[in-house]
Design an enzyme around this catalytic site. Structure first.
Site, PDB file in Angstrom:
ATOM      1  CG  MET A  28     -48.966 -20.265 -32.510  1.00  0.00           C
ATOM      2  SD  MET A  28     -48.064 -21.772 -32.893  1.00  0.00           S
ATOM      3  CE  MET A  28     -48.240 -22.640 -31.370  1.00  0.00           C
ATOM      4  CG  LEU A  53     -56.902 -15.707 -29.440  1.00  0.00           C
ATOM      5  CD1 LEU A  53     -57.463 -14.418 -30.039  1.00  0.00           C
ATOM      6  CD2 LEU A  53     -55.375 -15.666 -29.409  1.00  0.00           C
ATOM      7  CD  GLU A 112     -59.204 -12.776 -19.297  1.00  0.00           C
ATOM      8  OE1 GLU A 112     -60.153 -13.386 -19.848  1.00  0.00           O
ATOM      9  OE2 GLU A 112     -59.127 -11.531 -19.273  1.00  0.00           O
ATOM     10  N   GLY A 113     -54.770 -14.741 -21.111  1.00  0.00           N
ATOM     11  CA  GLY A 113     -53.380 -14.290 -21.252  1.00  0.00           C
ATOM     12  C   GLY A 113     -53.208 -13.461 -22.517  1.00  0.00           C
ATOM     13  CG  HIS A 114     -53.606 -15.244 -26.353  1.00  0.00           C
ATOM     14  ND1 HIS A 114     -54.120 -16.480 -26.068  1.00  0.00           N
ATOM     15  CD2 HIS A 114     -52.394 -15.446 -26.930  1.00  0.00           C
ATOM     16  CE1 HIS A 114     -53.263 -17.404 -26.457  1.00  0.00           C
ATOM     17  NE2 HIS A 114     -52.210 -16.817 -26.982  1.00  0.00           N
ATOM     18  CB  VAL A 159     -52.633 -14.313 -17.394  1.00  0.00           C
ATOM     19  CG1 VAL A 159     -54.037 -14.257 -16.797  1.00  0.00           C
ATOM     20  CG2 VAL A 159     -52.230 -12.937 -17.923  1.00  0.00           C
ATOM     21  CB  SER A 212     -50.863 -23.060 -21.448  1.00  0.00           C
ATOM     22  OG  SER A 212     -50.493 -23.851 -22.557  1.00  0.00           O
TER      23      SER A 212
END
Ligand code: PAF
Length: 286
Positions: free
Chosen positions: A34, A37, A39-41, A180, A189
């Site tokens: 969504m 973005l 670091e997790g993405h 992450v 998040s």
């Protein structure tokens, strides 16, 4: 690490998407997002790139998965920055449709989700998983990816999407990637941006509570109530944290457990509000 640069093609319509994907090299890896973005993405994108010949990310803030219009409106957005990140991660295609492209006028069908969608986030956010399953089913159908990548932070979402793909005979494989975290343990998040400085400082309590639950289990405790209690104790010691739930559930069905049996997958999870911001996190056992 920055990936080898490859041009990223941005697509906005179903027609552009269909044309662009025709004849692309397989396997095709999909990272649905969504936007906003982080670091997790990037980790999901790196994994998709490593495992597939072609990669596609989607950026779509899905109105159907928000319970409150205000929450949808305040969801952070920055398409230019997101596209730069996708290019930096050498994603081949980005599908960034308008709302009407996903839900054309007259749209009137939704995916009805079952038991695994009912507890936890499903109970707290009625209609949320129906909205998630509906948009992901549409994206899976439009894109026809071989693999799709999701963060384990949203563990229930992963279970709901896996079940949906299996039940609707959609062959896209659903892959969960580890959460992450910031160095202090806070899971990344898009919602973290809403935390005030004192709330941000308090938010790692989620991780500490989960680790307290794990430590109680690792010390030999098998009563789920005792493991829940260990998590509550840590959470309630933080004045800014308003816990919504603390759960010790079966890792496949999300049914609350009485006993946490050694090798059976279990999921410790919690949702906590800090002011207007609601955060979730989890820890799988064993
Ligand atoms: O996890 C998310 O970002 C969203 O729920 C998803 C899977 C992209 C569906 O809108």
């Amino acid at each position: 690490m920055t990936a080898t640069k490859r041009a990223t093609t941005v697509l906005h319509t179903r027609a552009e998407l269909r044309a662009a994907l025709q004849g692309t090299e397989r396997p095709l890896g999909l990272v649905p997002t969504m936007g906003w973005l982080h670091e997790g993405h990037r980790t999901l994108m790196a994994r998709a790139r490593a495992e597939n010949a072609t990669t596609i990310a989607t950026i779509f803030v899905n109105p159907r998965q928000f319970n409150e219009a205000a929450d949808y409106q305040r969801y952070p957005r920055n398409e230019a920055r997101d596209l730069a990140i996708c290019a930096d991660e050498a994603i081949d295609f980005v599908f960034a449709p308008a709302v009407e492209e996903i839900y054309p006028p007259g749209f009137d069908t939704t995916v009805s989700v079952g038991a695994v969608a009912r507890p936890l986030e499903g109970a707290a956010r009625p209609g949320h998983f129906e909205g998630v399953a509906t948009v992901v089913a549409i994206l899976f159908e439009l894109i026809g990816a071989d693999r799709s990548y999701f963060g384990q932070k949203d563990a229930q979402q992963v279970l709901v999407i896996r079940q949906m793909a299996r039940d609707l005979a959609i062959p896209t494989e659903v892959i969960a990637c580890p959460t992450v975290r910031q160095p202090d343990g806070l899971a990344l998040s898009s919602r973290n941006v809403h935390l005030a400085p004192d709330e941000r400082a308090a938010a790692p309590v989620l991780r500490r509570a989960l680790l307290a639950g794990r430590a109680r289990w690792e010390s030999g405790e098998r009563s789920a109530a005792a493991v829940r209690e260990a998590m509550w104790e840590v959470l309630t010691a933080e004045p800014l944290a308003i816990p919504a739930y603390v759960s010790v559930a079966d890792g496949r069905t999300l049914t609350e457990l009485d006993r946490v049996i050694d090798d059976d997958p279990a999921l410790l999870s919690l949702a906590v509000r800090f002011g207007a911001t609601r955060l979730i996190d989890n820890e799988p056992l064993p």
